[in-house]
Scaffold this motif. Sequence first.
Motif, short mmCIF file in Angstrom:
data_model
loop_
_atom_site.label_atom_id
_atom_site.label_comp_id
_atom_site.label_asym_id
_atom_site.label_seq_id
_atom_site.Cartn_x
_atom_site.Cartn_y
_atom_site.Cartn_z
N ASP A 42 0.83 -1.23 0.00
CA ASP A 42 -0.01 -0.05 -0.11
C ASP A 42 0.97 1.22 -0.16
OD1 ASP A 42 -1.32 2.15 1.38
OD2 ASP A 42 -3.02 0.89 0.70
N GLY A 43 0.61 2.07 -0.91
CA GLY A 43 1.31 3.41 -0.88
C GLY A 43 1.37 4.20 0.34
N GLY A 44 0.18 4.08 1.16
CA GLY A 44 0.38 4.55 2.52
C GLY A 44 1.50 4.50 3.54
N LEU A 45 2.19 3.27 3.15
CA LEU A 45 3.31 2.53 4.09
C LEU A 45 4.48 3.45 3.48
CD1 LEU A 45 2.78 -1.03 4.41
CD2 LEU A 45 2.80 0.56 5.98
N VAL A 46 4.72 4.19 2.13
CA VAL A 46 5.85 4.84 1.86
C VAL A 46 6.14 6.03 2.58
CG1 VAL A 46 6.75 5.92 -0.24
CG2 VAL A 46 5.43 3.89 -0.59
N ALA A 47 7.20 5.94 3.22
CA ALA A 47 7.64 7.33 3.73
C ALA A 47 8.33 8.09 3.18
CB ALA A 47 8.76 6.84 5.19
N GLU A 48 9.18 7.73 2.04
CA GLU A 48 10.08 8.56 1.22
C GLU A 48 10.53 7.74 0.02
OE1 GLU A 48 13.48 10.41 3.00
OE2 GLU A 48 13.97 8.55 4.03
N VAL A 49 10.85 8.84 -0.82
CA VAL A 49 11.47 7.90 -2.19
C VAL A 49 12.73 8.93 -2.35
CG1 VAL A 49 10.99 7.68 -4.64
CG2 VAL A 49 8.96 7.57 -3.04
N GLU A 50 13.85 8.21 -2.68
CA GLU A 50 15.06 8.92 -2.79
C GLU A 50 15.75 7.98 -3.85
OE1 GLU A 50 17.53 8.80 0.58
OE2 GLU A 50 16.03 10.07 1.67
N GLY A 51 15.67 8.68 -5.17
CA GLY A 51 16.23 8.05 -6.33
C GLY A 51 15.96 6.53 -6.66
N ASP A 52 16.57 5.67 -6.37
CA ASP A 52 16.10 4.21 -6.70
C ASP A 52 15.84 3.59 -5.53
OD1 ASP A 52 16.40 4.51 -9.53
OD2 ASP A 52 18.37 3.85 -9.54
N THR A 53 15.65 4.16 -4.49
CA THR A 53 15.17 3.29 -3.14
C THR A 53 13.75 4.15 -2.75
OG1 THR A 53 17.64 3.37 -2.53
CG2 THR A 53 15.78 3.07 -0.87
N VAL A 54 13.04 3.13 -2.34
CA VAL A 54 11.60 3.29 -1.51
C VAL A 54 11.54 2.86 -0.33
CG1 VAL A 54 9.13 2.90 -1.66
CG2 VAL A 54 10.44 3.23 -3.85
N ARG A 55 11.50 3.80 0.52
CA ARG A 55 11.73 3.64 1.96
C ARG A 55 10.41 3.55 2.63
NH1 ARG A 55 15.74 3.23 5.47
NH2 ARG A 55 17.34 4.47 4.20
N LEU A 56 9.84 2.44 3.13
CA LEU A 56 8.70 2.35 3.97
C LEU A 56 8.83 3.00 5.54
CD1 LEU A 56 7.91 -1.14 2.94
CD2 LEU A 56 7.20 0.88 1.79
N SER A 57 7.65 3.15 5.92
CA SER A 57 7.48 3.70 7.46
C SER A 57 7.35 2.65 8.35
CB SER A 57 6.27 4.62 7.62
OG SER A 57 5.09 3.86 7.18
N ALA A 58 7.55 1.45 7.91
CA ALA A 58 7.48 0.26 9.00
C ALA A 58 8.65 -0.57 8.49
CB ALA A 58 6.12 -0.68 8.59
#
Length: 91
Positions: free
Chosen positions: A58-74
């Motif tokens: 779920d996109g709601g878990l995405v904390a941030e997007v940095e280049g080629d990395t998607v960091r989740l909030s969990a």
Amino acid sequence: MADLSNIKEHAEVIGADGVHVGTVDRVEGDRIKLTKKDSGAEVEGAEPSHAGHHHYIDGGLVAEVEGDTVRLSANADVAVTFETEEDGSAI
């Protein structure tokens, strides 16, 4: 929620703890479709019987997007418990 339009194909998805969760196949609506080969099935706590097909985050878990990395909030072990199937049902 982070801007999902910044998520690139084949970006790495990692938990808040830095642990690899999966690889982006593409964004579909408000969910991230993970590749079949690397859809979080190897993360401790994931069900191995769910390997070999697409999982969604779920996109709601995405904390941030940095280049080629998607960091989740969990953390990764928690994030995989929120993965869903194509039809939106829980894994």
